[in-house]
Motif scaffolding. Structure first.
Motif, PDB file in Angstrom:
ATOM      1  N   VAL A  87      44.072  54.601  30.401  1.00  0.00           N
ATOM      2  CA  VAL A  87      43.682  55.959  30.110  1.00  0.00           C
ATOM      3  C   VAL A  87      42.414  56.459  31.049  1.00  0.00           C
ATOM      4  O   VAL A  87      42.514  57.557  31.424  1.00  0.00           O
ATOM      5  CB  VAL A  87      43.099  56.097  28.753  1.00  0.00           C
ATOM      6  N   TRP A  88      41.668  55.541  31.524  1.00  0.00           N
ATOM      7  CA  TRP A  88      40.714  55.955  32.412  1.00  0.00           C
ATOM      8  C   TRP A  88      41.309  56.300  33.733  1.00  0.00           C
ATOM      9  O   TRP A  88      40.797  57.281  34.431  1.00  0.00           O
ATOM     10  CB  TRP A  88      39.566  54.717  32.632  1.00  0.00           C
ATOM     11  N   ARG A  89      42.208  55.597  34.185  1.00  0.00           N
ATOM     12  CA  ARG A  89      42.811  55.762  35.499  1.00  0.00           C
ATOM     13  C   ARG A  89      43.634  57.336  35.569  1.00  0.00           C
ATOM     14  O   ARG A  89      43.779  57.865  36.651  1.00  0.00           O
ATOM     15  CB  ARG A  89      44.023  54.701  35.993  1.00  0.00           C
ATOM     16  N   LEU A  90      44.174  57.591  34.305  1.00  0.00           N
ATOM     17  CA  LEU A  90      44.959  58.720  34.015  1.00  0.00           C
ATOM     18  C   LEU A  90      43.717  59.988  34.302  1.00  0.00           C
ATOM     19  O   LEU A  90      44.166  60.869  34.936  1.00  0.00           O
ATOM     20  CB  LEU A  90      45.427  58.821  32.653  1.00  0.00           C
ATOM     21  N   SER A  91      42.677  59.431  33.794  1.00  0.00           N
ATOM     22  CA  SER A  91      41.689  60.563  33.762  1.00  0.00           C
ATOM     23  C   SER A  91      41.352  60.706  35.256  1.00  0.00           C
ATOM     24  O   SER A  91      40.800  62.152  35.632  1.00  0.00           O
ATOM     25  CB  SER A  91      40.434  60.326  32.866  1.00  0.00           C
ATOM     26  N   GLU A  92      41.147  59.755  36.097  1.00  0.00           N
ATOM     27  CA  GLU A  92      40.830  60.178  37.359  1.00  0.00           C
ATOM     28  C   GLU A  92      41.954  60.755  38.134  1.00  0.00           C
ATOM     29  O   GLU A  92      41.658  61.489  39.235  1.00  0.00           O
ATOM     30  CB  GLU A  92      40.574  58.461  37.963  1.00  0.00           C
ATOM     31  N   ALA A 106      44.718  61.741  47.924  1.00  0.00           N
ATOM     32  CA  ALA A 106      44.804  59.915  47.996  1.00  0.00           C
ATOM     33  C   ALA A 106      44.451  59.301  46.682  1.00  0.00           C
ATOM     34  O   ALA A 106      44.882  58.486  46.166  1.00  0.00           O
ATOM     35  CB  ALA A 106      44.298  59.599  49.262  1.00  0.00           C
ATOM     36  N   LYS A 107      43.045  59.888  46.437  1.00  0.00           N
ATOM     37  CA  LYS A 107      42.561  58.954  45.043  1.00  0.00           C
ATOM     38  C   LYS A 107      43.186  59.326  44.078  1.00  0.00           C
ATOM     39  O   LYS A 107      43.041  58.326  43.187  1.00  0.00           O
ATOM     40  CB  LYS A 107      40.903  59.237  45.353  1.00  0.00           C
ATOM     41  N   ARG A 108      43.802  60.559  44.052  1.00  0.00           N
ATOM     42  CA  ARG A 108      44.406  60.676  42.586  1.00  0.00           C
ATOM     43  C   ARG A 108      45.565  60.184  42.257  1.00  0.00           C
ATOM     44  O   ARG A 108      46.149  59.598  41.471  1.00  0.00           O
ATOM     45  CB  ARG A 108      44.620  62.232  42.596  1.00  0.00           C
ATOM     46  N   VAL A 113      48.965  55.445  39.981  1.00  0.00           N
ATOM     47  CA  VAL A 113      49.583  54.199  40.280  1.00  0.00           C
ATOM     48  C   VAL A 113      49.111  53.055  39.495  1.00  0.00           C
ATOM     49  O   VAL A 113      49.647  52.514  38.764  1.00  0.00           O
ATOM     50  CB  VAL A 113      49.650  53.832  41.698  1.00  0.00           C
ATOM     51  N   ARG A 114      47.626  53.282  39.434  1.00  0.00           N
ATOM     52  CA  ARG A 114      47.148  52.182  38.741  1.00  0.00           C
ATOM     53  C   ARG A 114      47.255  52.250  37.249  1.00  0.00           C
ATOM     54  O   ARG A 114      47.383  51.445  36.496  1.00  0.00           O
ATOM     55  CB  ARG A 114      45.572  52.235  39.003  1.00  0.00           C
ATOM     56  N   CYS A 115      47.128  53.736  36.862  1.00  0.00           N
ATOM     57  CA  CYS A 115      47.401  53.965  35.425  1.00  0.00           C
ATOM     58  C   CYS A 115      48.777  53.497  35.090  1.00  0.00           C
ATOM     59  O   CYS A 115      48.784  52.858  33.991  1.00  0.00           O
ATOM     60  CB  CYS A 115      47.319  55.568  35.451  1.00  0.00           C
ATOM     61  N   PHE A 120      51.764  49.536  31.775  1.00  0.00           N
ATOM     62  CA  PHE A 120      52.833  48.513  31.749  1.00  0.00           C
ATOM     63  C   PHE A 120      52.132  46.910  31.250  1.00  0.00           C
ATOM     64  O   PHE A 120      52.662  46.544  30.452  1.00  0.00           O
ATOM     65  CB  PHE A 120      53.431  48.317  33.015  1.00  0.00           C
ATOM     66  N   VAL A 121      51.117  46.797  31.894  1.00  0.00           N
ATOM     67  CA  VAL A 121      50.360  45.426  31.430  1.00  0.00           C
ATOM     68  C   VAL A 121      49.922  45.522  29.855  1.00  0.00           C
ATOM     69  O   VAL A 121      50.268  44.796  29.401  1.00  0.00           O
ATOM     70  CB  VAL A 121      49.221  45.139  32.264  1.00  0.00           C
ATOM     71  N   ALA A 122      49.536  46.623  29.454  1.00  0.00           N
ATOM     72  CA  ALA A 122      49.009  46.762  27.928  1.00  0.00           C
ATOM     73  C   ALA A 122      50.192  46.664  27.244  1.00  0.00           C
ATOM     74  O   ALA A 122      50.149  46.124  26.211  1.00  0.00           O
ATOM     75  CB  ALA A 122      48.292  48.300  28.037  1.00  0.00           C
ATOM     76  N   CYS A 123      51.247  47.454  27.652  1.00  0.00           N
ATOM     77  CA  CYS A 123      52.705  47.299  26.799  1.00  0.00           C
ATOM     78  C   CYS A 123      52.966  45.743  26.573  1.00  0.00           C
ATOM     79  O   CYS A 123      53.403  45.469  25.539  1.00  0.00           O
ATOM     80  CB  CYS A 123      53.530  48.278  27.271  1.00  0.00           C
ATOM     81  N   SER A 124      52.946  45.067  27.818  1.00  0.00           N
ATOM     82  CA  SER A 124      53.450  43.627  27.730  1.00  0.00           C
ATOM     83  C   SER A 124      52.516  43.035  26.983  1.00  0.00           C
ATOM     84  O   SER A 124      53.265  41.903  26.235  1.00  0.00           O
ATOM     85  CB  SER A 124      53.494  43.067  29.175  1.00  0.00           C
ATOM     86  N   VAL A 125      51.172  43.245  26.717  1.00  0.00           N
ATOM     87  CA  VAL A 125      50.208  42.356  25.962  1.00  0.00           C
ATOM     88  C   VAL A 125      50.575  42.696  24.863  1.00  0.00           C
ATOM     89  O   VAL A 125      50.410  41.852  23.848  1.00  0.00           O
ATOM     90  CB  VAL A 125      48.716  42.382  26.584  1.00  0.00           C
ATOM     91  N   LEU A 126      50.500  43.927  24.324  1.00  0.00           N
ATOM     92  CA  LEU A 126      50.963  44.241  22.881  1.00  0.00           C
ATOM     93  C   LEU A 126      52.343  43.871  22.566  1.00  0.00           C
ATOM     94  O   LEU A 126      52.450  43.426  21.221  1.00  0.00           O
ATOM     95  CB  LEU A 126      50.662  45.836  22.750  1.00  0.00           C
ATOM     96  N   SER A 127      53.266  43.763  23.205  1.00  0.00           N
ATOM     97  CA  SER A 127      54.865  43.162  22.702  1.00  0.00           C
ATOM     98  C   SER A 127      54.489  41.708  22.880  1.00  0.00           C
ATOM     99  O   SER A 127      55.270  41.239  21.857  1.00  0.00           O
ATOM    100  CB  SER A 127      55.726  43.481  24.113  1.00  0.00           C
TER     101      SER A 127
END
Length: 277
Positions: A87-92, A106-108, A113-115, A120-127
């Motif tokens: 969520v934080w990276r999406l806001s950035e 470039a920063k956006r 990409v980080r978002c 993906f990592v969050a979904c894998s942990v929750l799964s």
């Protein structure tokens, strides 16, 4: 107070509330990332000293957490924290990040990409927490599977090779920025004592250099897989870390790299406390 002034005041209040929520999400995500890196580093240290029973990657770290009392609850907390990072990276990506160049394209794009990565990592942990999905699949299996599918595509060797070179460059970039202490630009250094700042620098430089080295090594293995057209030569985090023990320096190089991975986890905790978001 006229209508225009009231509307401006409401917008300012809404902005502060959104900023506060985003900041909390960022700090939760950085802390969750720190937990994973510390555990991966500890698992790698065990491998260096002869205990190689567990994967030194995210799946191994999640398995370690699951075995603890209230492990399922801890996994959910970790997954929600990593979702906060996304969520934080999406806001950035949408609103821009802190710093003079925080609103550049470039920063956006980097934030976007980080978002996607942290989502993906969050979904894998929750799964993994729910006992479904591929959260427990080792990084080595994932790397080989992805490489094999990519190599079967038209111009697959070139695609894998280009991505591999990108990973190597990213690893070098991460390491150089860490050694040059570029992370100072994002920290609230004024809130730290001189002694604390030195400790953060030890974690930031050592951890960032180790992280960059691991990225560069993984990219080199992927490049070799592309050149040889051998997807089995691609390595995930676990095999990449183990490969350091096969060098002329023996397991002691793995000890140093694993200690650096632990330091990066500790540095993530420092970022959770003092990073400007």
């Amino acid at each position: 107070m006229n209508t225009s002034a009231m509307a401006h005041t409401r917008r300012m209040q809404a902005g502060r509330e959104v900023g506060s929520l985003t900041g909390a999400a960022a700090r939760a995500g950085l802390a969750a990332r720190g937990v994973i890196y510390v555990l991966v580093g500890v698992l790698a240290l065990r491998i260096a000293f002869g205990d190689g029973g567990q994967q030194a990657d995210r799946s191994g770290a999640l398995a370690e957490i699951a075995d603890e009392p209230f492990g399922a609850v801890l996994l959910w907390v970790l997954g929600v924290g990593l979702a906060g990072m996304a969520v934080w990276r999406l806001s950035e990506a949408v609103f821009g990040s802190v710093g003079p160049d925080g609103r550049t394209v470039a920063k956006r794009l980097t934030a976007l990409v980080r978002c996607a990565f942290y989502a993906f990592v969050a979904c894998s942990v929750l799964s993994f927490a729910t006992g479904s999905g591929t959260g427990g699949t080792s990084s080595d299996e994932q790397s080989r599977d992805v490489t094999a599918r990519a190599l079967r595509m038209p111009a697959g060797q070139w695609i894998v090779g280009a991505v591999a070179v990108g990973i190597v460059v990213a690893g070098v970039w991460i390491g150089v920025r860490a050694v040059r202490r570029k992370y100072h630009d994002d920290l609230k250094l004024g809130e730290m004592s001189p002694g604390l700042r030195r400790l953060v620098d030890v974690a930031g430089v050592g951890g960032g250099a180790a992280r960059g080295l691991v990225f560069a090594a993984a990219g080199a293995f992927a490049l070799r897989a592309a050149v040889d057209y051998r997807p089995d030569r691609a390595k995930g985090l676990d095999d990449t870390l183990r490969s350091f023990a096969d060098t002329p320096f023996g397991p002691w190089l793995l000890v140093l790299v694993a200690a650096g991975v632990v330091l990066f986890g500790l540095f993530s905790f420092a970022l959770a406390r003092w990073r400007r978001v």
